[in-house]
Design an enzyme around this catalytic site. Structure first.
Site: not given
Ligand code: NAD
Length: 490
Positions: A173, A226, A230, A248, A282, A384
């Site tokens: 997804k 993400g 979440t 992650e 990230c 962040e």
């Molecule tokens: P997010 O957590 O809002 O969303 C990430 C994904 O999770 C999306 O596909 C979203 O639709 C899905 N999602 C949201 N709520 C959910 C739920 N309740 N159940 C299942 N899936 C759900 O994050 P974002 O805003 O898309 O991304 C930014 C974040 O990602 C930042 O915090 C960044 O640091 C982090 N990030 C981490 C890494 C790493 O490797 N550690 C890499 C890239 C981004």
């Protein structure tokens, strides 16, 4: 308007409920395509297709799985320019970044795991003279793969490639905010001849499609990248169901610069670690700790360069800073600029929206921002922000640098700049982070373990760690034949 489709059982299909969400181009602020607003019925279809494909795929020879994944890598390379453009339009990132980072890395991810699986071996343990134990590693079944919007194809392929290479089938997804290259990938998987159902991509929102995938009883493995909030929600669903989970999550990474560092190298790399992808990585070094004796010299050069970064249409070659990914992200970053002012921060450059004319006059641009004068425990230095905003914090001693670096809930990565090798080793050991870069940033080797500590996540990806994550070790113990004379035969 172009409609994105789900990829289920090898077919490109509309969502069962027929609902779509607008997909915006951040550089213009206008919708340019529609993404399926899938629900649990679409996820159910994806899981059913993955389940049907599993018995054959999990027994397909590694060499054949490898061949198919290599074909996907080739097709990504063949379509690199189209994909880079699609990624740039969908995310707002400069096309030159998509071209040099996102798309080549997506191809490398497939290539890396397609070849890694050919060399993957397991352990054996001889138990005295009595038995031999060997570890049988089997794929775990259906993997759920959930990815964010900042590096869409890069991070999605980082999950798909090892999951499939090890013989799992998957339901992915992608982020609903940046679905386009995942859709293009599904077309390329069809072209590559990936058997139906091995990979399924269901588009939609987190609370609807994402939650249905996370909670699905037949999805026993979950790889998520993400936000930390979440991640906590997903962990709370997966823990009672005993799913295997890798999370992650977010970061608030320190970039520590000692007085003996080579500023000619530090400044350009720190510009990248602060502002590449509009600071939406990230691993971005969002807190810069500088030894007080060189703070002024560093700031002079760093701020001068930050001011000259070209903010503009992401599709133009000269653009160095594109748009933020969404209105929500833009508003969030702008609100932190307000917090910075309230907390007494001094804004040395940026601090406001940038107006880019022409077709981008409605776009979501923020000027690269450098802030000083905020304590380590201020909100701006704790939370962040995920935008083109960095703070600069002076320090006097090594201990002070380490305690500042460790003073957030996060622990994803850190950079340390020094010519003193002993100090570099000491800091590498003392900083709480999954990756510590010495005199560099984002220098990636796909074999190394990747992931965070503390609120930056749990579990590691990369190299053998990913191959191990997506397989289940089973111990097989074979006792040697018993010698009728009394001992064991040897
Ligand atoms: P997010 O957590 O809002 O969303 C990430 C994904 O999770 C999306 O596909 C979203 O639709 C899905 N999602 C949201 N709520 C959910 C739920 N309740 N159940 C299942 N899936 C759900 O994050 P974002 O805003 O898309 O991304 C930014 C974040 O990602 C930042 O915090 C960044 O640091 C982090 N990030 C981490 C890494 C790493 O490797 N550690 C890499 C890239 C981004």
């Amino acid at each position: 308007m172009k409609r994105i489709l789900n990829y289920i059982g090898g077919e490109l299909v509309p969502p069962l409920g027929g609902a779509y969400l607008p997909n915006l181009e951040p550089a213009t602020g206008a919708p340019y395509s529609e993404v399926p607003d899938s629900d649990s019925s679409d996820v159910e279809r994806g899981v059913a297709a993955a389940q049907e494909a599993y018995p054959v795929w999990s027994r397909t020879p590694a060499s054949e799985r490898s061949r198919l994944l290599l074909r996907v890598a080739e097709l990504i390379e063949d379509n690199a320019e189209d994909l880079a453009r699609a990624e740039s339009v969908d995310t707002g990132k400069p096309i030159r970044l998509a071209r040099s980072l996102d798309i080549p890395r997506a191809a490398s991810n497939f290539r890396f795991f397609a070849t890694a699986i050919l060399h993957f071996a397991s352990e054996s343990h001889a138990t005295d003279h009595r038995a031999i134990n060997y570890t049988l590693r089997r794929p775990r079944g259906i993997a759920g793969l959930i990815s964010p919007w900042n590096l869409p194809l890069y991070l999605l392929s980082w999950k798909i490639a090892p999951a499939l290479a090890t013989g799992n089938t998957a339901v992915a997804k992608p982020s609903e905010i940046t679905p386009m290259t995942a859709y293009r990938l599904s077309e390329l998987c069809r072209e590559a001849g990936l058997p139906p159902g091995v990979l399924n991509i269901v588009h939609g929102t987190g609370p609807k499609a994402g939650a249905a995938l996370t909670g699905h009883p037949r999805v026993g493995t979950l790889s998520f990248t993400g936000g930390t909030k979440t991640g906590a929600e997903i962990a709370s669903v997966c823990a009672p169901a005993f799913k295997k989970v890798a999370l992650e999550l977010g970061g608030k990474n320190p970039n520590i610069i000692f007085a003996d560092a080579l500023l000619d190298e530090v400044v350009p790399v720190s510009i990248r670690s602060s502002f590449d992808n509009q600071g939406q990585i990230c691993l971005s070094g969002s807190r810069i700790f500088v030894e007080r004796t060189i703070q002024e010299k560093f700031l002079e050069r760093f701020v001068e360069r930050a001011k000259t970064l070209v903010v503009g249409d992401p599709l133009e070659e000269a653009t160095e800073q594109g748009a933020l990914v969404s209105r929500a992200q833009f508003d969030k970053v702008m609100s932190y600029l307000q917090v910075a002012r309230q907390e007494g921060g001094r804004i040395l450059c940026g601090g406001d929206a940038a107006s880019v004319g022409g077709r981008c006059s409605g776009g979501l641009f923020i000027r690269p921002t450098v802030i000083t004068g905020l304590p380590v425990n201020s909100r701006v230095n704790q939370e962040e922000i995920f935008g083109p905003v960095v703070t600069v914090i002076p320090f006097d001693t090594e201990d002070e640098a380490v305690s500042g670096a460790n003073a957030t809930p996060y622990g994803l990565s850190a950079s340390v700049w020094t010519q003193n090798l002993s100090r570099a080793h000491r800091l590498a050991e003392r900083i709480q982070a999954g990756t510590v870069w010495i005199n560099c940033w984002m220098l990636r080797d796909l074999r190394v373990p990747f992931g965070g500590v503390k609120s930056s996540g749990i579990g590691k990806e990369g190299g053998l760690e990913a191959l191990r994550f997506f397989t289940e070790p089973r111990n097989v113990c074979i006792q040697f034949p018993v010698d009728p004379g009394g001992g064991t035969a040897s």
